[in-house]
Design a protein around this motif. Structure first.
Motif, PDB file in Angstrom:
ATOM      1  N   ILE A 145     -18.054  37.410  39.322  1.00 54.67           N
ATOM      2  CA  ILE A 145     -19.068  38.187  38.615  1.00 54.67           C
ATOM      3  C   ILE A 145     -20.293  38.170  39.514  1.00 54.67           C
ATOM      4  O   ILE A 145     -21.018  37.169  39.593  1.00 54.67           O
ATOM      5  N   ALA A 146     -20.521  39.268  40.215  1.00 55.58           N
ATOM      6  CA  ALA A 146     -21.487  39.301  41.325  1.00 55.58           C
ATOM      7  C   ALA A 146     -22.899  39.564  40.797  1.00 55.58           C
ATOM      8  O   ALA A 146     -23.482  40.630  41.034  1.00 55.58           O
ATOM      9  N   ASP A 147     -23.465  38.570  40.119  1.00 54.09           N
ATOM     10  CA  ASP A 147     -24.784  38.763  39.504  1.00 54.09           C
ATOM     11  C   ASP A 147     -25.895  38.881  40.544  1.00 54.09           C
ATOM     12  O   ASP A 147     -26.834  39.651  40.367  1.00 54.09           O
ATOM     13  N   TYR A 148     -25.821  38.139  41.647  1.00 53.15           N
ATOM     14  CA  TYR A 148     -26.844  38.286  42.687  1.00 53.15           C
ATOM     15  C   TYR A 148     -26.864  39.718  43.228  1.00 53.15           C
ATOM     16  O   TYR A 148     -27.919  40.253  43.576  1.00 53.15           O
ATOM     17  N   GLN A 149     -25.703  40.328  43.319  1.00 50.51           N
ATOM     18  CA  GLN A 149     -25.630  41.647  43.935  1.00 50.51           C
ATOM     19  C   GLN A 149     -26.113  42.760  43.019  1.00 50.51           C
ATOM     20  O   GLN A 149     -26.206  43.919  43.443  1.00 50.51           O
ATOM     21  N   VAL A 150     -26.446  42.418  41.782  1.00 48.33           N
ATOM     22  CA  VAL A 150     -27.142  43.388  40.932  1.00 48.33           C
ATOM     23  C   VAL A 150     -28.466  43.786  41.580  1.00 48.33           C
ATOM     24  O   VAL A 150     -28.938  44.923  41.444  1.00 48.33           O
ATOM     25  N   LEU A 151     -29.055  42.854  42.321  1.00 47.35           N
ATOM     26  CA  LEU A 151     -30.370  43.079  42.908  1.00 47.35           C
ATOM     27  C   LEU A 151     -30.335  43.931  44.176  1.00 47.35           C
ATOM     28  O   LEU A 151     -31.382  44.253  44.718  1.00 47.35           O
ATOM     29  N   THR A 152     -29.150  44.304  44.638  1.00 45.20           N
ATOM     30  CA  THR A 152     -29.096  45.103  45.860  1.00 45.20           C
ATOM     31  C   THR A 152     -29.741  46.467  45.672  1.00 45.20           C
ATOM     32  O   THR A 152     -30.348  47.014  46.596  1.00 45.20           O
ATOM     33  N   ASP A 153     -29.617  47.057  44.483  1.00 48.18           N
ATOM     34  CA  ASP A 153     -30.153  48.401  44.271  1.00 48.18           C
ATOM     35  C   ASP A 153     -30.990  48.508  42.998  1.00 48.18           C
ATOM     36  O   ASP A 153     -31.171  49.588  42.451  1.00 48.18           O
ATOM     37  N   ARG A 154     -31.502  47.359  42.514  1.00 53.30           N
ATOM     38  CA  ARG A 154     -32.318  47.353  41.306  1.00 53.30           C
ATOM     39  C   ARG A 154     -33.509  46.432  41.516  1.00 53.30           C
ATOM     40  O   ARG A 154     -33.422  45.445  42.238  1.00 53.30           O
ATOM     41  N   ASP A 155     -34.585  46.761  40.845  1.00 57.13           N
ATOM     42  CA  ASP A 155     -35.783  45.940  40.983  1.00 57.13           C
ATOM     43  C   ASP A 155     -35.702  44.661  40.166  1.00 57.13           C
ATOM     44  O   ASP A 155     -36.402  43.694  40.456  1.00 57.13           O
ATOM     45  N   ALA A 156     -34.876  44.655  39.135  1.00 53.82           N
ATOM     46  CA  ALA A 156     -34.731  43.469  38.288  1.00 53.82           C
ATOM     47  C   ALA A 156     -33.313  43.423  37.740  1.00 53.82           C
ATOM     48  O   ALA A 156     -32.668  44.456  37.549  1.00 53.82           O
ATOM     49  N   ALA A 157     -32.843  42.219  37.515  1.00 48.59           N
ATOM     50  CA  ALA A 157     -31.511  42.030  36.928  1.00 48.59           C
ATOM     51  C   ALA A 157     -31.670  41.910  35.416  1.00 48.59           C
ATOM     52  O   ALA A 157     -31.869  40.825  34.882  1.00 48.59           O
ATOM     53  N   GLU A 158     -31.605  43.044  34.729  1.00 48.82           N
ATOM     54  CA  GLU A 158     -31.856  43.064  33.290  1.00 48.82           C
ATOM     55  C   GLU A 158     -30.567  42.804  32.509  1.00 48.82           C
ATOM     56  O   GLU A 158     -29.477  43.168  32.941  1.00 48.82           O
ATOM     57  N   ASN A 159     -30.727  42.185  31.346  1.00 48.19           N
ATOM     58  CA  ASN A 159     -29.620  41.964  30.398  1.00 48.19           C
ATOM     59  C   ASN A 159     -28.455  41.174  30.993  1.00 48.19           C
ATOM     60  O   ASN A 159     -27.309  41.333  30.579  1.00 48.19           O
ATOM     61  N   LEU A 160     -28.743  40.320  31.984  1.00 47.87           N
ATOM     62  CA  LEU A 160     -27.655  39.619  32.664  1.00 47.87           C
ATOM     63  C   LEU A 160     -26.807  38.754  31.743  1.00 47.87           C
ATOM     64  O   LEU A 160     -25.578  38.827  31.812  1.00 47.87           O
ATOM     65  N   PRO A 161     -27.372  37.901  30.884  1.00 44.30           N
ATOM     66  CA  PRO A 161     -26.511  37.065  30.045  1.00 44.30           C
ATOM     67  C   PRO A 161     -25.527  37.890  29.210  1.00 44.30           C
ATOM     68  O   PRO A 161     -24.334  37.558  29.138  1.00 44.30           O
ATOM     69  N   GLU A 162     -26.026  38.979  28.636  1.00 42.02           N
ATOM     70  CA  GLU A 162     -25.150  39.840  27.825  1.00 42.02           C
ATOM     71  C   GLU A 162     -24.074  40.485  28.683  1.00 42.02           C
ATOM     72  O   GLU A 162     -22.887  40.499  28.320  1.00 42.02           O
ATOM     73  N   TYR A 163     -24.461  41.030  29.833  1.00 43.89           N
ATOM     74  CA  TYR A 163     -23.503  41.719  30.686  1.00 43.89           C
ATOM     75  C   TYR A 163     -22.463  40.763  31.268  1.00 43.89           C
ATOM     76  O   TYR A 163     -21.289  41.127  31.421  1.00 43.89           O
ATOM     77  N   VAL A 164     -22.888  39.557  31.623  1.00 43.66           N
ATOM     78  CA  VAL A 164     -21.947  38.576  32.166  1.00 43.66           C
ATOM     79  C   VAL A 164     -20.910  38.198  31.108  1.00 43.66           C
ATOM     80  O   VAL A 164     -19.705  38.172  31.378  1.00 43.66           O
ATOM     81  N   GLU A 165     -21.355  37.933  29.898  1.00 47.91           N
ATOM     82  CA  GLU A 165     -20.418  37.600  28.834  1.00 47.91           C
ATOM     83  C   GLU A 165     -19.500  38.781  28.519  1.00 47.91           C
ATOM     84  O   GLU A 165     -18.308  38.591  28.233  1.00 47.91           O
ATOM     85  N   ASP A 166     -20.043  39.991  28.570  1.00 44.48           N
ATOM     86  CA  ASP A 166     -19.212  41.169  28.322  1.00 44.48           C
ATOM     87  C   ASP A 166     -18.118  41.313  29.370  1.00 44.48           C
ATOM     88  O   ASP A 166     -16.991  41.732  29.061  1.00 44.48           O
ATOM     89  N   LEU A 167     -18.437  40.990  30.624  1.00 41.63           N
ATOM     90  CA  LEU A 167     -17.411  41.041  31.664  1.00 41.63           C
ATOM     91  C   LEU A 167     -16.300  40.040  31.376  1.00 41.63           C
ATOM     92  O   LEU A 167     -15.113  40.370  31.474  1.00 41.63           O
TER      93      LEU A 167
END
Length: 387
Positions: free
Chosen positions: A100-122
């Motif tokens: 679950i590449a959470d660090y790589q959310v930041l490659t094209d976004r200014d902030a990693a929003e809703n990460l806990p929800e999205y990680v659990e959804d994955l």
């Protein structure tokens, strides 16, 4: 069968790292001239055909790394594109790491929003489709420090020119949401190399668009081995298992995307699915045919029904005939809802116990850390920096 809340999760010791390196098949020899070290999609497909044969013969020789960025819920494009293939390989006995590449959310976004929800959804989507935590390691990027430490030595092995001319990076930059390109975006190929090589994956299921990334990963592995490995290579040069996944368009006639709102997610209920498909773009011709070149929107819907029903697209189109777009959309809606019904049932069951989801991730993180720490120790030893 699937483990319910509280079911067993993987706790065994990591597979021996040296075994993974030394069990890479000699693809070039086995595939002959067609799989020699040349570039191009045709060669990659030839090598993939050989790999499929080898996987069927001895799946235990392989370890794969695959995964997703937690930027929203997974949809049918993901499911038919990559997810079902992960489950297939896992069930064949291929050792599987799912990042679950959470660090790589930041490659094209200014902030990693809703990460806990999205990680659990994955995690929830993975379990629902059949990823088994007793056989596959599900882990988060940011939870494995040793993996990310590999980025520094790997960057020393590639040039600025090599990073800047990577076509995948160019495309990502062109479609970036940021006003300027971050250093993380620029170094993305080297970071992806760390994702793959930290666990010494020797097989990466990927689409054609990922070939430049995988070639750079092979380059990093080869250069590290040449510079620091001595007689014993530290890293495998991973092979690409090219996907034959069909391209499914979104309801607006362009590529399915989490951000466009044009896809049926795995979490959608039957009513939402029906509403989305009713609004799908078609054309003015009443007779339904499968003609991707000339009727892409209609053909994508036909193909989606065919994939869900286990039929050919031509059979589905012939069955609808002159029924028009309304009949096509009814057929697609029924096919999708029937196919997703058991997945949705499993998703609902797992979703009742979020503690179980977090436990799966903790166990996966623990195992990934053990593997990454062992790799980093070996890297430090090879670089004479183990002090």
């Amino acid at each position: 069968m699937f483990p319910g809340p509280g079911g067993a999760v993987l706790t065994s010791a990591p597979t021996d790292q040296e075994t993974i390196v030394t069990t890479i098949p000699d693809i070039a020899t086995l595939a002959g001239e067609a799989a020699a070290e040349t570039s191009g999609t045709a060669t990659a497909r030839a090598r993939s055909a050989v790999l499929e044969t080898l996987i069927q013969r001895d799946p235990g020789r392989f370890r794969i790394l695959t995964g997703d960025r937690p930027t929203g819920r997974l949809h049918l494009g993901h499911y038919f594109g990559t997810l079902h293939n992960r489950v297939r390989l896992q069930n064949l006995g291929v050792e599987t790491f799912v990042i679950i590449a959470d660090y790589q959310v930041l490659t094209d976004r200014d902030a990693a929003e809703n990460l806990p929800e999205y990680v659990e959804d994955l995690v929830l989507d993975y379990l629902a489709i059949g990823v088994d935590p007793a056989r596959s390691t599900i882990f988060a990027h940011s939870a494995v420090p040793a993996l990310n430490q590999l980025l520094l030595p790997f960057l020393s092995l590639v040039s600025v020119a090599e990073l800047s001319r990577n076509p995948t990076v160019k495309d990502e930059i062109a479609h970036s949401r940021q006003s300027s390109v971050s250093g993380l975006m620029f170094t993305y190929p080297a970071h992806q190399a760390a994702d793959i090589l930290f666990c010494k994956a020797n097989l990466v299921p990927a689409g054609q668009d990922q070939l430049p990334h995988l070639e750079l990963t092979r380059t990093v592995a080869r250069r590290f081995n040449d510079r620091y490995g001595g007689a014993t290579p530290v890293f495998p040069e991973p092979e690409v298992l090219l996907s034959n996944a069909p391209l499914l368009l979104g309801t607006d006639g362009v590529k399915m995307s989490k951000s466009r709102g044009n896809a049926v997610t795995l979490a959608a209920d039957a009513d939402e699915t029906a509403r989305l498909i009713r609004g799908a773009k078609t054309d003015s011709e009443r007779h339904i045919t499968y003609d991707p070149a000339n009727r892409p929107e209609v053909s994508s819907l036909v193909l989606l029904a065919a994939l869900c029903q286990g039929r050919t697209a031509q059979e589905v189109a012939a069955g609808i005939g002159s029924g028009g777009a309304a009949a096509l959309k009814r057929t697609v809606t029924e096919a999708v809802n029937d196919h997703l019904a058991p997945i949705r049932a499993r998703r609902a069951e797992y979703g009742r116990d979020r503690t179980y989801l977090r436990q799966i991730l903790r166990d996966g993180n623990e195992r990934a850390n053990a593997v990454a720490d062992a790799t980093l120790t070996q890297v430090r030893s090879a670089m004479n920096s183990n002090y």
